[in-house]
Motif scaffolding. Structure first.
Motif, short mmCIF file in Angstrom:
data_model
loop_
_atom_site.label_atom_id
_atom_site.label_comp_id
_atom_site.label_asym_id
_atom_site.label_seq_id
_atom_site.Cartn_x
_atom_site.Cartn_y
_atom_site.Cartn_z
N THR A 1 0.80 -1.23 0.00
CA THR A 1 0.00 0.00 0.00
C THR A 1 0.83 1.27 0.00
OG1 THR A 1 -0.11 0.13 2.41
CG2 THR A 1 -1.83 -1.17 1.29
N GLY A 2 2.09 1.18 0.42
CA GLY A 2 2.92 2.37 0.57
C GLY A 2 2.62 3.14 1.84
N GLU A 3 1.72 2.63 2.65
CA GLU A 3 1.35 3.29 3.90
C GLU A 3 2.03 2.60 5.08
OE1 GLU A 3 -2.88 3.20 4.19
OE2 GLU A 3 -3.16 4.19 2.25
N GLY A 4 2.17 3.34 6.17
CA GLY A 4 2.76 2.78 7.37
C GLY A 4 1.83 1.81 8.05
N ARG A 5 2.38 0.85 8.73
CA ARG A 5 1.62 -0.12 9.51
C ARG A 5 2.27 -0.23 10.88
NH1 ARG A 5 -1.72 0.59 6.24
NH2 ARG A 5 -2.62 -0.92 4.81
N THR A 6 1.46 -0.45 11.90
CA THR A 6 1.99 -0.64 13.24
C THR A 6 1.64 -2.04 13.74
OG1 THR A 6 0.04 0.29 14.31
CG2 THR A 6 1.87 1.80 13.87
N VAL A 7 2.50 -2.55 14.58
CA VAL A 7 2.31 -3.87 15.20
C VAL A 7 2.67 -3.74 16.67
CG1 VAL A 7 3.02 -6.28 15.22
CG2 VAL A 7 3.02 -5.04 13.08
N VAL A 8 1.82 -4.27 17.53
CA VAL A 8 2.15 -4.35 18.95
C VAL A 8 2.70 -5.74 19.21
CG1 VAL A 8 1.30 -4.23 21.31
CG2 VAL A 8 0.36 -2.69 19.57
N CYS A 9 3.97 -5.80 19.58
CA CYS A 9 4.65 -7.07 19.85
C CYS A 9 4.80 -7.26 21.35
CB CYS A 9 6.04 -7.06 19.21
SG CYS A 9 6.02 -6.94 17.42
#
Length: 165
Positions: A132-140
């Protein structure tokens, strides 16, 4: 949730960092505090990473246990090394910790092993950002256990992944 795929680039990266000598050289150049603290990568798969840290002179606090920042560094490295592995295949992706929360449940002495089982979530975020070219966040979640198997600390780290153009 998708499963983490094992690309040839990820496998090559894993072979590099699972070599104790090569990992120490990398840490001396790029993560000198991790090298000084004696972090060790003991497991790295597409799903899970385990990093150990030992109570010693350089990692101690005045209360005769591991300093919280050293515990946080080991917890962060367990999730961060998975992110580094996932960004190896394909175009460049920037990664950054945007939030960290720690819970400490027991005095940390001896050898502490932090395990993060969030490789599939990281792989999905990296793939989505590239698509998508967009940022993604992940909670690890990175959980530290002592030699007796007791949980000493749990860190929740929010990672941001953004594909570079």
């Amino acid at each position: 949730m998708t499963t983490a795929t094992d690309t040839p680039q990820a496998a090559a990266f894993r072979r590099q960092v699972l070599s104790p000598t090569k990992l120490r050289l990398f840490m001396m150049r790029k993560l000198p505090m991790a090298w000084l603290a004696g972090l060790r990568l003991t497991q790295l798969t597409p799903e899970t990473a385990t990093v150990t840290i030992r109570y010693k002179f350089l990692t101690q606090n005045p209360f005769r246990s591991l300093y919280f920042a050293c515990l946080a560094m080991a917890g962060e490295f367990a999730s961060g090394i998975q992110g580094m592995m996932q960004v190896q295949a394909g175009g460049p992706v920037s990664m950054l910790v945007t939030s960290i929360q720690g819970d400490f449940t027991k005095k940390a002495v001896g050898l502490i092993a932090f395990t993060c089982p969030d490789g599939p979530l990281i792989a999905q975020a990296v793939a989505e950002s590239r698509a998508t070219g967009e940022g993604r966040t992940v909670v690890c979640t990175s959980t530290g256990v002592d030699e007796a198997g007791d949980v000493v600390a749990v860190f929740k780290l929010t990672w941001s992944f953004r594909a570079k153009r």
